[in-house]
Motif scaffolding. Sequence first.
Motif, PDB file in Angstrom:
ATOM      1  N   VAL A   1      11.513  11.579   1.196  1.00  0.00           N
ATOM      2  CA  VAL A   1      10.116  11.292   1.517  1.00  0.00           C
ATOM      3  C   VAL A   1      10.056   9.967   2.266  1.00  0.00           C
ATOM      4  O   VAL A   1      10.593   8.962   1.818  1.00  0.00           O
ATOM      5  N   HIS A   2       9.401   9.968   3.420  1.00  0.00           N
ATOM      6  CA  HIS A   2       9.255   8.757   4.217  1.00  0.00           C
ATOM      7  C   HIS A   2       8.373   7.754   3.493  1.00  0.00           C
ATOM      8  O   HIS A   2       7.408   8.123   2.825  1.00  0.00           O
ATOM      9  N   ASP A   3       8.709   6.455   3.614  1.00  0.00           N
ATOM     10  CA  ASP A   3       7.963   5.386   2.929  1.00  0.00           C
ATOM     11  C   ASP A   3       6.459   5.496   3.117  1.00  0.00           C
ATOM     12  O   ASP A   3       5.691   5.299   2.186  1.00  0.00           O
ATOM     13  N   SER A   4       6.023   5.792   4.343  1.00  0.00           N
ATOM     14  CA  SER A   4       4.588   5.804   4.627  1.00  0.00           C
ATOM     15  C   SER A   4       3.854   6.919   3.890  1.00  0.00           C
ATOM     16  O   SER A   4       2.648   6.849   3.709  1.00  0.00           O
ATOM     17  N   GLN A   5       4.559   7.957   3.442  1.00  0.00           N
ATOM     18  CA  GLN A   5       3.917   9.077   2.747  1.00  0.00           C
ATOM     19  C   GLN A   5       3.543   8.740   1.310  1.00  0.00           C
ATOM     20  O   GLN A   5       2.734   9.430   0.707  1.00  0.00           O
ATOM     21  N   VAL A   6       4.128   7.692   0.751  1.00  0.00           N
ATOM     22  CA  VAL A   6       3.873   7.365  -0.645  1.00  0.00           C
ATOM     23  C   VAL A   6       2.848   6.248  -0.818  1.00  0.00           C
ATOM     24  O   VAL A   6       2.518   5.885  -1.944  1.00  0.00           O
TER      25      VAL A   6
ATOM     26  N   PRO B   1      -0.453   5.955  -0.790  1.00  0.00           N
ATOM     27  CA  PRO B   1      -1.548   6.164  -1.744  1.00  0.00           C
ATOM     28  C   PRO B   1      -1.090   6.087  -3.199  1.00  0.00           C
ATOM     29  O   PRO B   1      -1.834   5.642  -4.062  1.00  0.00           O
ATOM     30  N   LYS B   2       0.140   6.478  -3.481  1.00  0.00           N
ATOM     31  CA  LYS B   2       0.659   6.443  -4.848  1.00  0.00           C
ATOM     32  C   LYS B   2       1.041   5.030  -5.273  1.00  0.00           C
ATOM     33  O   LYS B   2       1.140   4.748  -6.460  1.00  0.00           O
ATOM     34  N   LEU B   3       1.259   4.141  -4.306  1.00  0.00           N
ATOM     35  CA  LEU B   3       1.659   2.769  -4.613  1.00  0.00           C
ATOM     36  C   LEU B   3       0.472   1.870  -4.927  1.00  0.00           C
ATOM     37  O   LEU B   3       0.643   0.809  -5.517  1.00  0.00           O
ATOM     38  N   LEU B   4      -0.718   2.265  -4.519  1.00  0.00           N
ATOM     39  CA  LEU B   4      -1.902   1.424  -4.682  1.00  0.00           C
ATOM     40  C   LEU B   4      -2.692   1.823  -5.924  1.00  0.00           C
ATOM     41  O   LEU B   4      -2.905   2.997  -6.188  1.00  0.00           O
ATOM     42  N   HIS B   5      -3.147   0.841  -6.686  1.00  0.00           N
ATOM     43  CA  HIS B   5      -3.961   1.133  -7.867  1.00  0.00           C
ATOM     44  C   HIS B   5      -5.452   1.028  -7.560  1.00  0.00           C
ATOM     45  O   HIS B   5      -6.275   1.432  -8.356  1.00  0.00           O
TER      46      HIS B   5
ATOM     47  N   ILE C   1      -5.650   4.910   5.272  1.00  0.00           N
ATOM     48  CA  ILE C   1      -5.201   5.461   3.995  1.00  0.00           C
ATOM     49  C   ILE C   1      -5.321   4.402   2.913  1.00  0.00           C
ATOM     50  O   ILE C   1      -5.805   4.667   1.817  1.00  0.00           O
ATOM     51  N   ALA C   2      -4.885   3.178   3.234  1.00  0.00           N
ATOM     52  CA  ALA C   2      -4.960   2.085   2.252  1.00  0.00           C
ATOM     53  C   ALA C   2      -6.409   1.781   1.893  1.00  0.00           C
ATOM     54  O   ALA C   2      -6.733   1.596   0.720  1.00  0.00           O
ATOM     55  N   ARG C   3      -7.281   1.752   2.898  1.00  0.00           N
ATOM     56  CA  ARG C   3      -8.695   1.452   2.631  1.00  0.00           C
ATOM     57  C   ARG C   3      -9.376   2.553   1.842  1.00  0.00           C
ATOM     58  O   ARG C   3     -10.324   2.295   1.107  1.00  0.00           O
ATOM     59  N   SER C   4      -8.920   3.783   1.977  1.00  0.00           N
ATOM     60  CA  SER C   4      -9.528   4.859   1.192  1.00  0.00           C
ATOM     61  C   SER C   4      -9.199   4.691  -0.291  1.00  0.00           C
ATOM     62  O   SER C   4      -9.957   5.107  -1.153  1.00  0.00           O
TER      63      SER C   4
END
Length: 67
Positions: free
Chosen positions: A4-9, A11-15, A33-36
């Motif tokens: 899995v490419h880093d950029s695909q994860v 949303p899972k890294l942000l709380h 994606i980060a702002r969502s």
Amino acid sequence: GANVHDSQVLPKLLHGHETRYWGDSAYTGQKQIARSKAPGIKDFTNIRGTRSHALTEEERLTNRRKS
């Protein structure tokens, strides 16, 4: 996983309560994606050059500071 490419994860890294995020060029273009996930987040990822637009010395220095 490893396939899995880093950029695909991202949303899972942000709380959701983050105010800033840093990342290498794999995270370029992930601001929406980060702002969502975390509406007030600020993007501190490195700037990526392209074949037709090389990074300026200032952009390289900015990337170095971020890294």
